[in-house]
Design a protein around this motif. Structure first.
Motif, PDB file in Angstrom:
ATOM      1  N   MET A  13      -5.065   8.212   3.892  1.00  0.00           N
ATOM      2  CA  MET A  13      -5.809   7.129   3.277  1.00  0.00           C
ATOM      3  C   MET A  13      -4.825   6.090   2.766  1.00  0.00           C
ATOM      4  SD  MET A  13      -7.009   8.455  -0.479  1.00  0.00           S
ATOM      5  CE  MET A  13      -5.819   8.899  -1.729  1.00  0.00           C
ATOM      6  N   ILE A  14      -5.362   4.867   2.555  1.00  0.00           N
ATOM      7  CA  ILE A  14      -4.565   3.782   1.994  1.00  0.00           C
ATOM      8  C   ILE A  14      -4.875   3.668   0.507  1.00  0.00           C
ATOM      9  CG2 ILE A  14      -4.023   1.321   2.155  1.00  0.00           C
ATOM     10  CD1 ILE A  14      -5.085   1.347   4.933  1.00  0.00           C
ATOM     11  N   ILE A  15      -3.845   3.681  -0.305  1.00  0.00           N
ATOM     12  CA  ILE A  15      -4.025   3.512  -1.740  1.00  0.00           C
ATOM     13  C   ILE A  15      -3.503   2.137  -2.113  1.00  0.00           C
ATOM     14  CG2 ILE A  15      -3.463   4.377  -4.035  1.00  0.00           C
ATOM     15  CD1 ILE A  15      -3.046   7.084  -2.833  1.00  0.00           C
ATOM     16  N   LEU A  16      -4.388   1.250  -2.507  1.00  0.00           N
ATOM     17  CA  LEU A  16      -3.969  -0.083  -2.913  1.00  0.00           C
ATOM     18  C   LEU A  16      -3.268  -0.021  -4.251  1.00  0.00           C
ATOM     19  CD1 LEU A  16      -7.108  -2.165  -1.933  1.00  0.00           C
ATOM     20  CD2 LEU A  16      -4.991  -1.889  -0.664  1.00  0.00           C
ATOM     21  N   ILE A  17      -2.169  -0.737  -4.361  1.00  0.00           N
ATOM     22  CA  ILE A  17      -1.437  -0.751  -5.610  1.00  0.00           C
ATOM     23  C   ILE A  17      -2.281  -1.281  -6.745  1.00  0.00           C
ATOM     24  CG2 ILE A  17       0.597  -1.693  -6.769  1.00  0.00           C
ATOM     25  CD1 ILE A  17       1.946  -1.792  -4.083  1.00  0.00           C
ATOM     26  N   SER A  18      -3.095  -2.296  -6.429  1.00  0.00           N
ATOM     27  CA  SER A  18      -3.901  -2.916  -7.481  1.00  0.00           C
ATOM     28  C   SER A  18      -5.057  -2.018  -7.889  1.00  0.00           C
ATOM     29  CB  SER A  18      -4.442  -4.245  -6.996  1.00  0.00           C
ATOM     30  OG  SER A  18      -5.215  -4.063  -5.827  1.00  0.00           O
ATOM     31  N   GLN A  51       8.271   3.806  -1.464  1.00  0.00           N
ATOM     32  CA  GLN A  51       6.987   4.352  -1.017  1.00  0.00           C
ATOM     33  C   GLN A  51       5.984   3.262  -0.652  1.00  0.00           C
ATOM     34  OE1 GLN A  51       5.676   6.887  -4.190  1.00  0.00           O
ATOM     35  NE2 GLN A  51       7.263   8.420  -3.855  1.00  0.00           N
ATOM     36  N   LEU A  52       6.397   2.005  -0.697  1.00  0.00           N
ATOM     37  CA  LEU A  52       5.471   0.903  -0.454  1.00  0.00           C
ATOM     38  C   LEU A  52       5.587   0.406   0.979  1.00  0.00           C
ATOM     39  CD1 LEU A  52       5.879  -1.148  -3.756  1.00  0.00           C
ATOM     40  CD2 LEU A  52       4.248   0.673  -3.218  1.00  0.00           C
ATOM     41  N   TRP A  53       4.421   0.072   1.565  1.00  0.00           N
ATOM     42  CA  TRP A  53       4.352  -0.418   2.938  1.00  0.00           C
ATOM     43  C   TRP A  53       3.435  -1.629   2.975  1.00  0.00           C
ATOM     44  CZ3 TRP A  53       7.227   2.484   6.513  1.00  0.00           C
ATOM     45  CH2 TRP A  53       7.651   3.741   6.057  1.00  0.00           C
ATOM     46  N   ARG A  54       3.565  -2.383   4.056  1.00  0.00           N
ATOM     47  CA  ARG A  54       2.696  -3.546   4.245  1.00  0.00           C
ATOM     48  C   ARG A  54       2.325  -3.636   5.719  1.00  0.00           C
ATOM     49  NH1 ARG A  54       2.983  -9.231   5.239  1.00  0.00           N
ATOM     50  NH2 ARG A  54       5.211  -9.123   5.644  1.00  0.00           N
ATOM     51  N   MET A  55       1.031  -3.717   5.988  1.00  0.00           N
ATOM     52  CA  MET A  55       0.539  -3.846   7.357  1.00  0.00           C
ATOM     53  C   MET A  55       0.531  -5.322   7.742  1.00  0.00           C
ATOM     54  SD  MET A  55      -0.652  -2.452  10.141  1.00  0.00           S
ATOM     55  CE  MET A  55      -1.399  -0.841   9.833  1.00  0.00           C
ATOM     56  N   THR A  56       1.246  -5.680   8.791  1.00  0.00           N
ATOM     57  CA  THR A  56       1.310  -7.065   9.240  1.00  0.00           C
ATOM     58  C   THR A  56       0.200  -7.351  10.238  1.00  0.00           C
ATOM     59  OG1 THR A  56       2.818  -6.576  11.071  1.00  0.00           O
ATOM     60  CG2 THR A  56       3.802  -7.018   8.915  1.00  0.00           C
ATOM     61  N   ILE A  58       0.835  -1.194   0.000  1.00  0.00           N
ATOM     62  CA  ILE A  58       0.000   0.000   0.000  1.00  0.00           C
ATOM     63  C   ILE A  58       0.872   1.248   0.000  1.00  0.00           C
ATOM     64  CG2 ILE A  58      -1.889  -1.149   1.230  1.00  0.00           C
ATOM     65  CD1 ILE A  58      -0.908   0.233   3.789  1.00  0.00           C
ATOM     66  N   TYR A  59       0.273   2.363  -0.454  1.00  0.00           N
ATOM     67  CA  TYR A  59       0.814   3.695  -0.223  1.00  0.00           C
ATOM     68  C   TYR A  59       0.079   4.276   0.980  1.00  0.00           C
ATOM     69  CZ  TYR A  59       2.594   3.479  -5.035  1.00  0.00           C
ATOM     70  OH  TYR A  59       3.240   3.124  -6.195  1.00  0.00           O
ATOM     71  N   ILE A  60       0.766   5.078   1.763  1.00  0.00           N
ATOM     72  CA  ILE A  60       0.130   5.822   2.854  1.00  0.00           C
ATOM     73  C   ILE A  60       0.154   7.286   2.445  1.00  0.00           C
ATOM     74  CG2 ILE A  60       0.178   6.380   5.300  1.00  0.00           C
ATOM     75  CD1 ILE A  60       1.644   3.775   5.788  1.00  0.00           C
ATOM     76  N   ALA A  61      -1.023   7.849   2.171  1.00  0.00           N
ATOM     77  CA  ALA A  61      -1.097   9.145   1.501  1.00  0.00           C
ATOM     78  C   ALA A  61      -2.011  10.096   2.245  1.00  0.00           C
ATOM     79  CB  ALA A  61      -1.607   8.953   0.076  1.00  0.00           C
ATOM     80  N   PHE A  62      -1.837  11.395   1.981  1.00  0.00           N
ATOM     81  CA  PHE A  62      -2.723  12.441   2.476  1.00  0.00           C
ATOM     82  C   PHE A  62      -3.815  12.666   1.423  1.00  0.00           C
ATOM     83  CE2 PHE A  62       0.911  13.122   5.129  1.00  0.00           C
ATOM     84  CZ  PHE A  62       0.390  13.611   6.315  1.00  0.00           C
ATOM     85  N   THR A  63      -5.057  12.403   1.781  1.00  0.00           N
ATOM     86  CA  THR A  63      -6.138  12.464   0.798  1.00  0.00           C
ATOM     87  C   THR A  63      -6.304  13.847   0.206  1.00  0.00           C
ATOM     88  OG1 THR A  63      -7.696  12.885   2.582  1.00  0.00           O
ATOM     89  CG2 THR A  63      -7.419  10.605   1.883  1.00  0.00           C
ATOM     90  N   GLY A  64      -6.064  14.868   0.993  1.00  0.00           N
ATOM     91  CA  GLY A  64      -6.263  16.226   0.502  1.00  0.00           C
ATOM     92  C   GLY A  64      -5.314  16.630  -0.600  1.00  0.00           C
ATOM     93  N   THR A  65      -4.229  15.881  -0.789  1.00  0.00           N
ATOM     94  CA  THR A  65      -3.266  16.220  -1.843  1.00  0.00           C
ATOM     95  C   THR A  65      -3.504  15.419  -3.118  1.00  0.00           C
ATOM     96  OG1 THR A  65      -1.668  14.545  -1.096  1.00  0.00           O
ATOM     97  CG2 THR A  65      -1.536  16.732  -0.086  1.00  0.00           C
ATOM     98  N   PHE A  66      -4.629  14.710  -3.201  1.00  0.00           N
ATOM     99  CA  PHE A  66      -4.902  13.890  -4.369  1.00  0.00           C
ATOM    100  C   PHE A  66      -6.078  14.424  -5.185  1.00  0.00           C
ATOM    101  CE2 PHE A  66      -2.006  11.069  -2.415  1.00  0.00           C
ATOM    102  CZ  PHE A  66      -1.579  10.188  -3.397  1.00  0.00           C
ATOM    103  N   LYS A  67      -6.225  15.742  -5.232  1.00  0.00           N
ATOM    104  CA  LYS A  67      -7.242  16.344  -6.080  1.00  0.00           C
ATOM    105  C   LYS A  67      -6.800  16.238  -7.531  1.00  0.00           C
ATOM    106  CE  LYS A  67      -9.704  20.684  -6.940  1.00  0.00           C
ATOM    107  NZ  LYS A  67      -9.875  22.100  -6.526  1.00  0.00           N
ATOM    108  N   ASP A  68      -7.720  15.863  -8.424  1.00  0.00           N
ATOM    109  CA  ASP A  68      -7.396  15.693  -9.837  1.00  0.00           C
ATOM    110  C   ASP A  68      -7.427  17.055 -10.515  1.00  0.00           C
ATOM    111  OD1 ASP A  68      -6.951  14.908 -12.374  1.00  0.00           O
ATOM    112  OD2 ASP A  68      -8.709  13.601 -12.558  1.00  0.00           O
ATOM    113  N   TYR A  69      -6.248  17.634 -10.742  1.00  0.00           N
ATOM    114  CA  TYR A  69      -6.220  18.969 -11.354  1.00  0.00           C
ATOM    115  C   TYR A  69      -6.534  18.907 -12.854  1.00  0.00           C
ATOM    116  CZ  TYR A  69      -1.504  17.672 -12.906  1.00  0.00           C
ATOM    117  OH  TYR A  69      -0.421  17.056 -13.464  1.00  0.00           O
TER     118      TYR A  69
END
Length: 439
Positions: A434-439, A324-329, A274-285
């Motif tokens: 938010m969590i962004i799934l790679i898939s 930038q990739l993480w995995r929750m165990t 997963i990516y661990i991201a700030f949702t507010g920075t993912f606005k589609d310009y």
């Protein structure tokens, strides 16, 4: 050839058998040998006609089928002896085909191998003889009309059978032919037709949300892909190998399935980073008309660009960037994928932690990655709250960018803070994780 030859025994006291050989004019550089004697009783027999070459090369061998049957009517006292090639190929497909023995099926330009290739145009018939009887007697086919077409897998032609043949090109595109092999009289007929109007023997349905790879077990060089929520028609690449399919999920996790058994196979699990991201920075310009330099369009995620310093910063999301990739165990650790080789042993992995030895009330503390340590369970165990925050096991501590809104920029060092100080700016500006799934 073709014209009948009248024949009778000159000495009825001698052995009532016949021998045959290839004519001396077929291969002037060789010496034809007589085959083993065969009787003229009604039935079917097979003989090998050898030609010994003078330069110590392997013998040339013609396999001939012999069918003997009694005549009818006024010819009832006559025995009709038919000699024919033991293997006969009928190209009923729309392709121009090329055939060879498997040992000569190579992509390397070899004049010796190319001399054994046999070409058949659509709707033609031709006899076939093995170039080398001391090698595996497997036939391979190639489509002459397809650019950069590879040879198919080898298949046997000495038994009644019916199957699809898979032929690939250099782009791994698959083309199917239908092969029918049947014994009639003293010859095996190999009839090749198009398979476009027939259902494929195998259909791989991928109802998951991720792309999968599959291949016939043992054929790792011929891997096919099936996209999420789609289907792919398939036929065996090597008809002589076991009918088992290997399916590979993202991350290299695989399982083998026997398609001769109609049952539920073993489950297939995979690691989905997963990516661990700030949702507010993912606005589609692109669709919203915002400036590409706007903070809301920066697509910031947690990153560890320098594995030596181990510090966690904010960076623009990059597809495929392992840093930038993480995995929750299962135990709550956020393992960092980019700091260790894939499928590394437990003593080589790195997990998310704070920089200091312990959290300090009312002070910012940066994030970093460390080796798992049972003594730091409170700062190495993480959870995602329903409102989108990333919090550690320590009471009332979660993650935000330093300086709040003004800290949301690339390269910003990430601190930790007591929830008392960050709850208001998170709620007002809606800067949540938010969590962004790679898939």
């Amino acid at each position: 050839m073709v014209a009948p030859l009248l024949f009778s025994f000159s000495d009825y006291d001698a052995s009532p058998t016949v021998v045959a050989r290839v004519g001396s004019g077929v291969h002037p550089e060789g010496l034809p040998q007589w085959c083993r004697p065969f009787t003229l009783q009604p039935g079917v027999q097979v003989r090998r006609l050898r030609i010994s070459l003078k330069d110590n090369r392997p013998d040339l061998v013609y396999i001939v089928g012999i069918e003997i049957r009694p005549g009818r009517g006024q010819y009832r006292s006559t025995r009709i002896i038919t000699l024919s090639a033991y293997y006969q190929i009928h190209n009923k497909s729309s392709y121009k085909l090329q055939f060879t023995q498997k040992c000569f099926a190579t992509t390397v330009s070899d004049p010796g191998a190319q001399a054994t290739y046999l070409t058949a145009v659509p709707n033609c018939f031709l006899p076939f003889h093995w170039p080398r009887l001391d090698k595996d007697q497997l036939l391979c086919v190639r489509l002459m009309d397809v650019r950069y077409c590879h040879w198919s897998g080898g298949f046997r032609i000495d038994d009644n059978n019916s199957f699809h043949l898979n032929i690939r090109d250099s782009n791994e595109a698959m083309y199917f032919l239908r092969i029918e092999i049947l014994l009639q009289g003293a010859a095996y007929f190999i009839v090749i037709t198009d398979a476009d109007t027939m259902p494929p023997p195998i259909r791989v349905d991928n109802f998951s949300q991720v792309s999968l790879q599959f291949h016939q077990t043992g054929m790792t060089r011929l891997v096919s892909k099936v996209k999420p929520l789609s289907s792919v028609a398939y036929a065996w690449d090597e008809p002589t190998l076991p009918s088992t399919l290997t399916v590979i999920a993202p991350g290299g996790i695989s399982a083998v399935y026997d398609l001769n058994k109609l049952e539920e196979g073993p489950g297939l699990t995979y690691e989905n980073f997963i990516y661990i991201a700030f949702t507010g920075t993912f606005k589609d310009y692109n669709s919203g008309g915002a400036d590409a330099l706007d903070v809301e369009c920066q697509q910031l995620v947690l990153d560890v660009p320098d594995s030596d310093s181990c510090k966690v910063v904010l960076s623009r999301k990059q597809h495929g960037a392992r840093s930038q990739l993480w995995r929750m165990t299962a135990d709550g650790h956020l393992q960092h994928e980019g700091s260790s080789p894939p499928r590394a042993p437990p003593d080589k992995i790195m997990v998310l932690d704070i920089c200091g030895p312990a959290p300090q009330p009312s002070q910012y503390v940066g994030l970093m990655i460390r080796r798992p340590d049972k003594r730091r369970t409170s700062t190495q165990s993480w959870r995602f709250t329903p409102d989108g925050r990333l919090c550690c096991a320590h009471n009332n501590m979660c993650v935000q960018a330093k300086d709040g809104f003004f800290g949301l920029r690339r390269g910003q060092f990430l601190p930790k803070n007591y929830c008392l100080y960050i709850s208001i700016p998170f709620k007002i500006l809606e800067w949540t994780l938010m969590i962004i799934l790679i898939s």
